[in-house]
Enzyme design. Sequence first.
Site, PDB file in Angstrom:
ATOM      1  CG  HIS A 307      38.993  45.457  39.151  1.00  0.00           C
ATOM      2  ND1 HIS A 307      39.247  46.014  40.483  1.00  0.00           N
ATOM      3  CD2 HIS A 307      37.990  46.523  37.876  1.00  0.00           C
ATOM      4  CE1 HIS A 307      38.925  46.902  40.199  1.00  0.00           C
ATOM      5  NE2 HIS A 307      38.046  47.419  39.045  1.00  0.00           N
ATOM      6  CG  ASP A 364      33.459  49.545  32.384  1.00  0.00           C
ATOM      7  OD1 ASP A 364      33.034  50.508  32.291  1.00  0.00           O
ATOM      8  OD2 ASP A 364      34.404  49.407  32.816  1.00  0.00           O
TER       9      ASP A 364
HETATM   10  N1  CMC Z   1      41.917  39.051  29.107  1.00  0.00           N
HETATM   11  C1  CMC Z   1      43.217  38.291  28.869  1.00  0.00           C
HETATM   12  N2  CMC Z   1      43.711  38.612  29.584  1.00  0.00           N
HETATM   13  C2  CMC Z   1      43.789  39.415  30.191  1.00  0.00           C
HETATM   14  C3  CMC Z   1      42.786  39.726  31.475  1.00  0.00           C
HETATM   15  C4  CMC Z   1      41.530  40.021  30.177  1.00  0.00           C
HETATM   16  N3  CMC Z   1      40.669  41.256  30.294  1.00  0.00           N
HETATM   17  N4  CMC Z   1      43.046  40.984  31.851  1.00  0.00           N
HETATM   18  C5  CMC Z   1      43.743  40.307  32.670  1.00  0.00           C
HETATM   19  N5  CMC Z   1      44.359  39.750  31.960  1.00  0.00           N
HETATM   20  C6  CMC Z   1      45.858  38.792  32.240  1.00  0.00           C
HETATM   21  C7  CMC Z   1      46.792  40.455  31.778  1.00  0.00           C
HETATM   22  O1  CMC Z   1      47.574  39.305  30.216  1.00  0.00           O
HETATM   23  C8  CMC Z   1      48.437  39.034  32.352  1.00  0.00           C
HETATM   24  O2  CMC Z   1      47.948  37.706  32.230  1.00  0.00           O
HETATM   25  P1  CMC Z   1      49.908  36.924  32.542  1.00  0.00           P
HETATM   26  O3  CMC Z   1      50.509  37.366  34.207  1.00  0.00           O
HETATM   27  O4  CMC Z   1      50.236  35.819  32.095  1.00  0.00           O
HETATM   28  O5  CMC Z   1      50.754  37.714  31.986  1.00  0.00           O
HETATM   29  C9  CMC Z   1      47.204  38.955  34.031  1.00  0.00           C
HETATM   30  O6  CMC Z   1      45.632  38.378  33.498  1.00  0.00           O
HETATM   31  C10 CMC Z   1      47.276  39.682  35.130  1.00  0.00           C
HETATM   32  O7  CMC Z   1      46.661  40.694  34.204  1.00  0.00           O
HETATM   33  P2  CMC Z   1      47.162  42.786  34.717  1.00  0.00           P
HETATM   34  O8  CMC Z   1      47.117  43.077  33.188  1.00  0.00           O
HETATM   35  O9  CMC Z   1      48.634  42.376  35.333  1.00  0.00           O
HETATM   36  O10 CMC Z   1      46.033  42.671  35.583  1.00  0.00           O
HETATM   37  P3  CMC Z   1      46.298  44.278  36.172  1.00  0.00           P
HETATM   38  O11 CMC Z   1      45.958  44.838  37.396  1.00  0.00           O
HETATM   39  O12 CMC Z   1      47.120  45.149  35.793  1.00  0.00           O
HETATM   40  O13 CMC Z   1      44.898  45.121  35.127  1.00  0.00           O
HETATM   41  C11 CMC Z   1      42.599  45.902  33.784  1.00  0.00           C
HETATM   42  C12 CMC Z   1      43.298  45.202  35.190  1.00  0.00           C
HETATM   43  C13 CMC Z   1      41.495  45.946  34.403  1.00  0.00           C
HETATM   44  C14 CMC Z   1      43.400  46.839  33.250  1.00  0.00           C
HETATM   45  C15 CMC Z   1      42.741  43.860  33.147  1.00  0.00           C
HETATM   46  O14 CMC Z   1      42.150  43.419  33.179  1.00  0.00           O
HETATM   47  C16 CMC Z   1      42.247  44.753  31.669  1.00  0.00           C
HETATM   48  O15 CMC Z   1      42.655  44.755  30.402  1.00  0.00           O
HETATM   49  N6  CMC Z   1      41.127  44.442  31.431  1.00  0.00           N
HETATM   50  C17 CMC Z   1      40.266  44.735  30.777  1.00  0.00           C
HETATM   51  C18 CMC Z   1      40.181  46.505  30.343  1.00  0.00           C
HETATM   52  C19 CMC Z   1      39.005  46.403  31.341  1.00  0.00           C
HETATM   53  O16 CMC Z   1      37.789  45.913  31.674  1.00  0.00           O
HETATM   54  N7  CMC Z   1      39.059  47.430  32.234  1.00  0.00           N
HETATM   55  C20 CMC Z   1      37.719  47.953  33.141  1.00  0.00           C
HETATM   56  C21 CMC Z   1      37.904  47.957  34.785  1.00  0.00           C
HETATM   57  S1  CMC Z   1      36.732  47.925  35.476  1.00  0.00           S
HETATM   58  C22 CMC Z   1      36.434  49.031  35.413  1.00  0.00           C
HETATM   59  C23 CMC Z   1      37.248  50.742  35.290  1.00  0.00           C
HETATM   60  O17 CMC Z   1      37.763  50.668  36.680  1.00  0.00           O
HETATM   61  O18 CMC Z   1      37.383  51.577  34.729  1.00  0.00           O
END
Ligand code: CMC
Length: 430
Positions: A307, A364
């Site tokens: 998140h 989720d």
């Molecule tokens: N699985 C594997 N690695 C992950 C995941 C994941 N679900 N989420 C983040 N990471 C890694 C990402 O690859 C990055 O690694 P590195 O530093 O080596 O490049 C690090 O963690 C930071 O990730 P980010 O993409 O910079 O984080 P963000 O804040 O931009 O993204 C997120 C947040 C929710 C989009 C992401 O965690 C994600 O894609 N999660 C899976 C989708 C999901 O469950 N979404 C629902 C969110 S909660 C409800 C809502 O808001 O709708």
Amino acid sequence: MSSEYAILQLGDEKVELPIQIGTEGNRVIDIAKLYGETGYITLDDAFANTGATTSAITYIDGEKGILRYRGYPIEEIAERCEITETAYLLIYGELPTAEQLETFRTNIRAHKLLHEGMKTIFAGFPPDAHPMAILSSVVGALAIYCPDSLEPSDPQQCELAIFRMLGKMSTIAAFSFKQSIGRPFIYPQNNLTYCQNFLRMMFAVPSEEYEMDPDFVSALNLLLVLHADHGQNCSTSTVRMVGSSTVNLFSSVSAGICALWGAFHGGANEACINMLEGIHADNDNLGKHIDRAKDPNDNYRLMGFGHRVYKNYDPRATIIKETCHKLLEKNNLKNPIFEIALELEEVALSDSYFIERKLYPNVDFYSGIIYNLMGIPKQMFTVIFALGRLPGWIAHWREMHLAPGGMRIHRPRQLYTGSTERKFVPLIKR
Ligand code: CMC
């Protein structure tokens, strides 16, 4: 406004930037005048560290895993409130009295029906249309059918738009499901609660009595309440962004629905169940999927994990997980998908990749298990998220319009990185 300020050194020049302090003690550097005074803008990819507004609706402490609606802990609201009561709290800022709540419910019920002409819109969609696409289209069409509640600067029209939006969205959501399975629409009944009505519109058929499981009614209410608001998330920011041009509530919410659909946001609940079922079909091979999620060359992610704001367990996921346990135990059921989810969580939370990045289950991760138990098809998961988030979208849209000092159009800037001025080459010479 506090008297504290931060100092920014730009070459020889020192610029004082006021510091604003929130009611929970959070400090932000106010850069609103930076461009006017220095010609500099700030750059913050994906708004990861940008406060787009002040807001008094929802407080989140992502480090501690705290979520409060208008000051009330989510755990308490989830245990005690019905979704319309939660909606009132979010939109108007206070818990309603019994009388205020009854009037609010009556106003919502009064607007549950759709214009009969809208049924032809549903009929025009192909049978395999995704219900999220139907939902955003038909909600957008409300701006055509409700021309007397489009003006955001008119308080009476705003109130009417709020009741219409809250009343009609669950009807549209249920009709979108019926359309996708080729069954007749079931009209709302005003003697039922919001959740009872929705389940009936989803699952009843004209030829039979519909018996409702009270556990499912409570579970649906819980899920709607837990999804009701979450600060400046992608879809809420979209509603604010679109609404800031002074467009009506229906069009703003329609845009929010589109933003919610993506798998990084609300679409993660559908994607998460697909992932868990995929792991099950892959002989429960968790290790393979964890390895893929960790591989920097693979864009596979654990859906329902991680998140932007929570760097701790999402408090909503804790409540949903408990509810899964209770519902399964009560019905004496074993659910292989829930077992996989529990195991996946355990493995991921003891893996340094997830620990270092503070990736925990989010709202989720477990919600799809409950939707599954209720017989709600996967394509409807995000629609129900949208139904839950609606009060939050409305609360933010209204808060923005009532902002002291008036509302300004949202208009981010950019750092231009394209070509410098070039000489035009006529077509014949290219
Ligand atoms: N699985 C594997 N690695 C992950 C995941 C994941 N679900 N989420 C983040 N990471 C890694 C990402 O690859 C990055 O690694 P590195 O530093 O080596 O490049 C690090 O963690 C930071 O990730 P980010 O993409 O910079 O984080 P963000 O804040 O931009 O993204 C997120 C947040 C929710 C989009 C992401 O965690 C994600 O894609 N999660 C899976 C989708 C999901 O469950 N979404 C629902 C969110 S909660 C409800 C809502 O808001 O709708």
